[in-house]
Scaffold this motif. Structure first.
Motif, PDB file in Angstrom:
ATOM      1  N   CYS A 253       0.809  -1.224   0.000  1.00 51.97           N
ATOM      2  CA  CYS A 253       0.000   0.000   0.000  1.00 51.97           C
ATOM      3  C   CYS A 253       0.841   1.272   0.000  1.00 51.97           C
ATOM      4  O   CYS A 253       0.354   2.341  -0.412  1.00 51.97           O
ATOM      5  CB  CYS A 253      -0.931   0.019   1.213  1.00 51.97           C
ATOM      6  SG  CYS A 253      -2.278  -1.182   1.135  1.00 51.97           S
TER       7      CYS A 253
ATOM      8  N   TRP B  64       0.719   4.204  -2.663  1.00 50.32           N
ATOM      9  CA  TRP B  64      -0.539   4.139  -3.399  1.00 50.32           C
ATOM     10  C   TRP B  64      -1.585   5.005  -2.682  1.00 50.32           C
ATOM     11  O   TRP B  64      -1.468   5.305  -1.497  1.00 50.32           O
ATOM     12  CB  TRP B  64      -1.071   2.706  -3.472  1.00 50.32           C
ATOM     13  CG  TRP B  64      -0.273   1.776  -4.346  1.00 50.32           C
ATOM     14  CD1 TRP B  64       0.939   1.219  -4.065  1.00 50.32           C
ATOM     15  CD2 TRP B  64      -0.653   1.277  -5.628  1.00 50.32           C
ATOM     16  NE1 TRP B  64       1.335   0.405  -5.098  1.00 50.32           N
ATOM     17  CE2 TRP B  64       0.376   0.419  -6.070  1.00 50.32           C
ATOM     18  CE3 TRP B  64      -1.772   1.457  -6.446  1.00 50.32           C
ATOM     19  CZ2 TRP B  64       0.335  -0.249  -7.287  1.00 50.32           C
ATOM     20  CZ3 TRP B  64      -1.830   0.796  -7.668  1.00 50.32           C
ATOM     21  CH2 TRP B  64      -0.774  -0.044  -8.077  1.00 50.32           C
ATOM     22  N   THR B  65      -2.625   5.396  -3.413  1.00 49.55           N
ATOM     23  CA  THR B  65      -3.751   6.129  -2.841  1.00 49.55           C
ATOM     24  C   THR B  65      -5.037   5.389  -3.181  1.00 49.55           C
ATOM     25  O   THR B  65      -5.318   5.127  -4.366  1.00 49.55           O
ATOM     26  CB  THR B  65      -3.839   7.555  -3.392  1.00 49.55           C
ATOM     27  OG1 THR B  65      -2.612   8.250  -3.102  1.00 49.55           O
ATOM     28  CG2 THR B  65      -5.014   8.308  -2.771  1.00 49.55           C
ATOM     29  N   LYS B  66      -5.808   5.041  -2.167  1.00 49.29           N
ATOM     30  CA  LYS B  66      -7.040   4.301  -2.395  1.00 49.29           C
ATOM     31  C   LYS B  66      -8.109   5.177  -3.029  1.00 49.29           C
ATOM     32  O   LYS B  66      -8.251   6.352  -2.691  1.00 49.29           O
ATOM     33  CB  LYS B  66      -7.567   3.729  -1.071  1.00 49.29           C
ATOM     34  CG  LYS B  66      -8.758   2.785  -1.235  1.00 49.29           C
ATOM     35  CD  LYS B  66      -9.282   2.292   0.089  1.00 49.29           C
ATOM     36  CE  LYS B  66     -10.081   3.362   0.817  1.00 49.29           C
ATOM     37  NZ  LYS B  66     -11.351   3.697   0.096  1.00 49.29           N
TER      38      LYS B  66
ATOM     39  N   GLU C  18      -1.489  -8.146  -4.435  1.00 46.14           N
ATOM     40  CA  GLU C  18      -1.082  -6.918  -5.127  1.00 46.14           C
ATOM     41  C   GLU C  18      -2.172  -6.449  -6.090  1.00 46.14           C
ATOM     42  O   GLU C  18      -2.457  -5.252  -6.192  1.00 46.14           O
ATOM     43  CB  GLU C  18       0.231  -7.149  -5.883  1.00 46.14           C
ATOM     44  CG  GLU C  18       0.810  -5.876  -6.446  1.00 46.14           C
ATOM     45  CD  GLU C  18       2.261  -6.029  -6.900  1.00 46.14           C
ATOM     46  OE1 GLU C  18       2.744  -5.127  -7.598  1.00 46.14           O
ATOM     47  OE2 GLU C  18       2.886  -7.054  -6.551  1.00 46.14           O
TER      48      GLU C  18
ATOM     49  N   ALA D 256      -4.267  -2.909  -6.140  1.00 48.63           N
ATOM     50  CA  ALA D 256      -4.394  -2.128  -7.370  1.00 48.63           C
ATOM     51  C   ALA D 256      -5.853  -1.833  -7.685  1.00 48.63           C
ATOM     52  O   ALA D 256      -6.212  -0.727  -8.105  1.00 48.63           O
ATOM     53  CB  ALA D 256      -3.731  -2.872  -8.528  1.00 48.63           C
TER      54      ALA D 256
ATOM     55  N   CYS E  69      -7.258   0.888  -5.593  1.00 51.90           N
ATOM     56  CA  CYS E  69      -6.767   2.216  -5.963  1.00 51.90           C
ATOM     57  C   CYS E  69      -7.322   2.708  -7.295  1.00 51.90           C
ATOM     58  O   CYS E  69      -7.441   3.915  -7.517  1.00 51.90           O
ATOM     59  CB  CYS E  69      -5.237   2.207  -6.020  1.00 51.90           C
ATOM     60  SG  CYS E  69      -4.466   1.886  -4.417  1.00 51.90           S
ATOM     61  N   SER E  70      -7.668   1.798  -8.174  1.00 50.81           N
ATOM     62  CA  SER E  70      -8.161   2.186  -9.501  1.00 50.81           C
ATOM     63  C   SER E  70      -9.669   2.008  -9.653  1.00 50.81           C
ATOM     64  O   SER E  70     -10.288   2.635 -10.517  1.00 50.81           O
ATOM     65  CB  SER E  70      -7.461   1.368 -10.579  1.00 50.81           C
ATOM     66  OG  SER E  70      -7.848  -0.002 -10.513  1.00 50.81           O
TER      67      SER E  70
END
Length: 587
Positions: free
Chosen positions: A482, A485-487, A567, A571, A574-575
């Protein structure tokens, strides 16, 4: 009415009795927990050929159960609320569902017949329309129309056609005669009936119990536990408790209905009143009290049983819910099944290509466990091809949980990895006729597509982690992924874990760090018990790294599911989207 092609078969009545009704049959084993709705009798396992059928008032013919030990609890609810089948026909010894009937009979004075037929006779029966059970005799008929038959569930104990003697110690006799109270007396009666089914000639002392029966399946599960407690039941050996149906500290703030939350709390309290430790985890092997190699224990919860046998080398049968507390109240268990060394040998070899560390990610292990479980059925497998990779205990946890979802076998071996398979010969013993299946990793594509049931590019609404419960190392791995990264605010990410792990992770600063990222933590309960509103009502699609949850989730929640590595889960959080590309090891 004219009967066409009437045939009779003679089997073994595990539970004696008479019943007649339309036949619902399948050659595939079925988990009642996550596979059958205890309130409606609908088969909700969306990957099973019987999906959508209702088993109420039918004779159900399946080879046996698979998956969760809680199937006995679901069956008890079905019998007590009048939604159950009229009888069972199996093709092999079946503990979990039979135990549900035995408990209904011994504690609630209600029963249905259970008969086991030889495999070829079971196969002959598959195309019948209407079936009658009379003791150990099964009669089938091909009918143009099914007669109206409405026989009530038996209101008395019916016994069995098993003629098996179990040797009793003086202490066992004391339990049976009620010298240690009514709860222990009822527990010993149930243990002895299951010992006869197992073919055990005596009982043995066990060192610890893990109870899965603390999961709330309905009023019957609560009534059972409270009766034993009120009858003076107290555990005689160290006893841990599985995940319960709610997060005991947070369920009110989570919006869980008070009727359900209070009933689940009462059930947990009944077990702690009897002396169970409030560990509330489906991963008791992560606790400091985990057994060692060779320890004789009595664990329930399917993934925990498989891990204890396979990874720890402890010895336990796959104990059904309710039998677990019976053993805890007496400290005695049937001397059979995987308590005996010769029953722990592999009868199936799964030969894999030599794995290369750089070609795999952590999604391999749950996916492979799911696939091998489907190949194995009731057989214990040994898997080869791991010479160049060293799966972590978390990898083995994920493999075992997925394996237990699809198989009825209570353990596996991995040559060179698990404690009873230092060599292939250790795993198979003296056998020289073992069946061998060669597995090409490209064959895992079928399981990959099965677990990815959301095929329409739906956005990801929720990322579900911790089935089975997260370990401290998984917490560290998640935090490492994490970082940087930005959720996406539109995506929820939730982790279930045990109280002990949550405490360790909090001390290490991981809880605070992951909560800043946006992770929500849930303790005490697990994903197979979680529904709305804990799962947001607006969530339509869930992504998980658990093959177990990707299998059961569609039926339990009505949501669509994606499956992938840890992972990939981050991802997606976050996306808000899912990468449909298959893993490198499949390609």
């Amino acid at each position: 009415m004219q009967l066409k092609g009437s045939i009779s078969y003679h089997g073994i009545a595990y539970v004696d009795g008479n019943a007649s009704g339309p036949l619902i049959a399948s050659n595939l084993e079925l988990s009642f927990w996550g596979g059958v709705d205890p309130q409606t009798s609908e088969v909700i396992d969306r990957h099973h050929p019987l999906s959508g059928k209702h088993i109420q008032d039918a004779i159900l013919a399946i080879p046996g159960s698979r998956g969760s030990c809680s199937g006995s609890g679901v069956l008890l609810e079905l019998i007590l609320n009048g939604k159950g089948p009229k009888g069972f026909i199996f093709s092999r010894k079946e503990d979990i569902l039979t135990l549900g009937v035995v408990v209904a009979e011994e504690i609630f004075n209600k029963s249905i017949p259970v008969v086991v037929l030889e495999t070829d006779e079971f196969q002959d029966l598959q195309n019948a329309i209407h079936v009658t059970i009379n003791g150990n005799t099964v009669s089938s008929a091909q009918l143009k129309s099914v007669p109206e038959v409405s026989e009530p569930v038996a209101e008395k104990a019916l016994g069995t056609s098993l003629n098996h003697h179990v040797e009793l110690s003086d202490g066992d006799k004391d339990f049976l005669e009620g010298l240690h109270g009514r709860a222990a007396q009822a527990a010993m009666r149930i243990i002895l009936r299951m010992a006869a089914i197992e073919g055990a000639d005596k009982l043995i002392d066990i060192t610890q119990v893990h109870i899965d029966g603390c999961v709330y399946t309905g009023p019957g599960s609560l009534d059972f536990a409270e009766r034993l407690r009120d009858w003076g039941g107290k555990v005689l050996v160290p006893t841990t408790l599985n995940s319960i149906s709610v997060d005991q500290k947070r369920w009110r703030s989570q919006g869980v209905a008070s009727t359900f939350g209070e009933a689940a709390e009462k059930l947990a309290t009944a077990y702690t009143d009897m002396g169970g430790r409030p560990t509330f985890t489906c991963a008791p092997y992560l606790l400091s009290s985990a057994p060692k190699k060779g320890d004789q224990v009595a664990w329930a919860e399917s993934n925990a049983v498989v891990y204890a046998n396979s990874v720890l080398g402890a010895r336990t049968m796959k104990y059904p819910d309710f039998l677990d507390i019976c053993i805890a109240l007496t400290g005695r268990a049937p001397h059979g099944g995987l308590h005996l060394k010769h029953n722990r040998l592999a009868s199936l070899r799964v030969e894999m290509p030599l794995l290369q560390p750089e070609d795999i990610d952590d999604s391999l292990y749950p996916l492979l466990g799911y696939h091998v479980g489907g190949l194995s059925g009731s057989r214990i497998p040994v898997i080869t091809g791991f010479e160049r990779v060293r799966p972590s205990t978390d990898d083995l946890k994920a493999f075992g949980a997925a394996f237990a979802t699809m198989a009825s076998a209570p353990m596996f071996h991995i040559a060179g990895v698990t404690p009873e398979a230092a060599t292939l010969q250790d795993a198979i013993g003296e056998r020289d006729d073992i069946e061998t299946v060669s597995l090409d990793l490209r064959q895992l594509e079928t399981s990959w597509r099965t677990l990815n049931s959301a095929q329409d590019s739906s956005p990801v609404d929720l990322v579900s982690l911790g089935n089975p419960h997260f370990s401290i190392m998984e917490m560290r791995n998640l935090a490492n992924i994490c970082r940087g990264w930005t959720k996406d605010d539109r995506v929820s990410i939730m982790v279930t874990c045990g109280r002990a792990t949550h405490g360790l992770a909090s001390q290490a600063g991981l809880i605070e760090e992951l909560e800043r990222f946006g992770v929500q933590f849930i303790t005490d309960t697990c994903w197979c018990m979680i529904d709305e509103p804990v799962i947001p009502t607006s969530a339509k699609t869930i992504m998980t790294n658990s093959a177990k949850y990707a299998h059961y989730g569609p039926g339990l929640t009505g949501k669509k599911f994606y499956f992938g590595s840890l992972e990939r889960c981050v991802a997606a959080a976050c996306s808000g989207t899912y990468d449909k590309g298959m893993p490198k090891f499949i390609q």
